[in-house]
Design a protein around this motif. Structure first.
Motif, PDB file in Angstrom:
ATOM      1  N   THR A  13      50.953  34.106  90.638  1.00 18.38           N
ATOM      2  CA  THR A  13      52.404  33.712  90.601  1.00 18.38           C
ATOM      3  C   THR A  13      53.094  34.787  90.266  1.00 18.38           C
ATOM      4  N   ALA A  14      54.449  34.645  90.120  1.00 18.58           N
ATOM      5  CA  ALA A  14      55.427  35.975  89.725  1.00 18.58           C
ATOM      6  C   ALA A  14      55.230  36.105  88.344  1.00 18.58           C
ATOM      7  N   ALA A  15      54.929  34.947  87.670  1.00 13.01           N
ATOM      8  CA  ALA A  15      54.952  35.040  85.919  1.00 13.01           C
ATOM      9  C   ALA A  15      53.494  35.448  85.702  1.00 13.01           C
ATOM     10  N   GLN A  16      52.549  35.164  86.606  1.00 11.02           N
ATOM     11  CA  GLN A  16      51.248  35.885  86.079  1.00 11.02           C
ATOM     12  C   GLN A  16      50.937  37.258  86.448  1.00 11.02           C
ATOM     13  N   LEU A  17      51.720  37.692  87.739  1.00  7.53           N
ATOM     14  CA  LEU A  17      51.790  38.988  87.982  1.00  7.53           C
ATOM     15  C   LEU A  17      52.496  39.999  86.859  1.00  7.53           C
ATOM     16  N   ASP A  18      53.647  39.280  86.291  1.00  4.97           N
ATOM     17  CA  ASP A  18      54.361  40.027  85.367  1.00  4.97           C
ATOM     18  C   ASP A  18      53.350  40.365  83.927  1.00  4.97           C
ATOM     19  N   ARG A  19      52.558  39.086  84.015  1.00  7.68           N
ATOM     20  CA  ARG A  19      51.709  39.265  82.620  1.00  7.68           C
ATOM     21  C   ARG A  19      50.503  40.403  82.812  1.00  7.68           C
ATOM     22  N   HIS A  69      50.518  42.819  84.813  1.00  7.51           N
ATOM     23  CA  HIS A  69      51.200  44.292  84.670  1.00  7.51           C
ATOM     24  C   HIS A  69      51.235  44.624  83.216  1.00  7.51           C
ATOM     25  N   THR A  70      51.728  43.645  82.394  1.00 11.79           N
ATOM     26  CA  THR A  70      52.081  44.043  80.837  1.00 11.79           C
ATOM     27  C   THR A  70      50.493  44.307  80.699  1.00 11.79           C
ATOM     28  N   ASP A  93      49.277  47.622  81.404  1.00 17.78           N
ATOM     29  CA  ASP A  93      49.937  48.724  80.765  1.00 17.78           C
ATOM     30  C   ASP A  93      49.250  49.015  79.569  1.00 17.78           C
TER      31      ASP A  93
END
Length: 296
Positions: free
Chosen positions: A43-49, A51-52, A55
């Motif tokens: 999901t969009a939220a999972q993808l952000d997580r 990537h975080t 990094d």
């Protein structure tokens, strides 16, 4: 996304980039790594997580700190800042201890420098009849040790005893003198001059990594105390730096209260841990007696 993450991890110098990318993805998606290919996309939220976390791993924060767990033998242990992340090579020492403990129906096993409790909790799980005592000094590490001990007891494993103490104390575990069947120790043993990896240097506690100028500052008093704690015929296993394949067996032999001294390699054939048996008579040999070490 996993392939791209693996490429980025490889560029950052991570040794197993594909495996770590898959583990991070599985963690974010909350699925076993083996079922990753069957999972729905991020999901969009999972993808952000994802990537975080990626990094942070590229910045060399340990993978186990990102996921909050470390695998060790049959266990998943909670780990994080303040405690040494258990390494796969230490599983060999733990396995050796389990095998030795099986020789007695209710062995007393002591784990010094317990950290997260990896060795102690593995022994307790695999030898349910054992009494296991785990010793740790660091308040931060003790928090993780007690958490893991409580989790494993709740899961049905034999509860271990946690002792807050310094393993270099000459009066350590005075009530157990002459009673211990198996004593295991993964101490800080890296010589101070050694440059360790960024994953270790920035995150593992300094006191859990470095063992003084020559890496033997903790090992020396541990050997001396082990000779007091072990019963006649009791067994000692102690992990060491890969440059100590001669030094640690030499210290065991020089003490005079041990026999059957051996050194054992890890899976890459580097010297990794030494073992010995406490002399049946509990005495040092007469002056001039020759001592020899073997190699597994």
């Amino acid at each position: 996304m996993v392939a791209r993450a693996a490429w980025a991890l490889a560029e950052a110098g991570i040794e197993a980039p594909r495996a770590e990318a898959e583990l991070l993805a599985a963690y974010v998606l909350d699925v076993p790594r083996g079922r990753l290919a069957l999972a729905d996309g991020f999901t969009a939220a999972q993808l952000d997580r994802f990537h975080t976390l990626l990094d942070r791993r590229i910045a060399r924060e340990p993978l186990q700190h990102l996921t909050g767990t470390a695998g060790f033998r049959r266990l998943e242990l909670s780990v994080g800042p303040g405690v040494f992340v258990p390494r796969p090579e230490t599983e060999l020492l733990a396995g050796w201890g389990v095998e030795q403990g099986r020789r007695r129906s209710h062995p007393l096993v002591v784990d010094l420098c317990s950290g997260s409790g990896a060795i102690a909790l593995s022994v307790a799980q695999e030898l349910p009849g054992a009494r296991v005592v785990a010793v740790e000094r660091s308040p931060a590490a003790l928090d993780w040790l007690r958490r893991n001990a409580a989790d494993r007891a709740a899961a049905g494993d034999t509860p271990i005893e946690v002792v807050a103490a310094d393993v270099t104390d000459p009066e350590l575990l005075a009530e157990l003198v002459g009673r211990v069947d198996v004593l295991l120790c993964n101490p800080p043993y890296v010589p101070r001059s050694v440059v360790v990896s960024p994953d270790v240097a920035g995150h593992d506690p300094d006191e859990a990594v470095f063992g003084g100028v020559d890496g033997l500052a903790v090992i020396r008093p541990v050997i001396a105390r082990a000779a007091e704690l072990l019963r006649p015929g009791g067994l000692l296993g102690i992990e060491h730096d890969d440059t100590h394949g001669t030094a640690v067996p030499g210290l065991l032999s020089a003490d005079g209260r041990f026999e059957a001294v051996e050194d054992h390699p890890d899976l890459t054939d580097r010297p990794r841990f030494a073992t010995a048996s406490h002399r049946a008579d509990g005495q040092r040999p007469a002056a001039g007696t020759a001592w020899q070490t073997g190699s597994s």
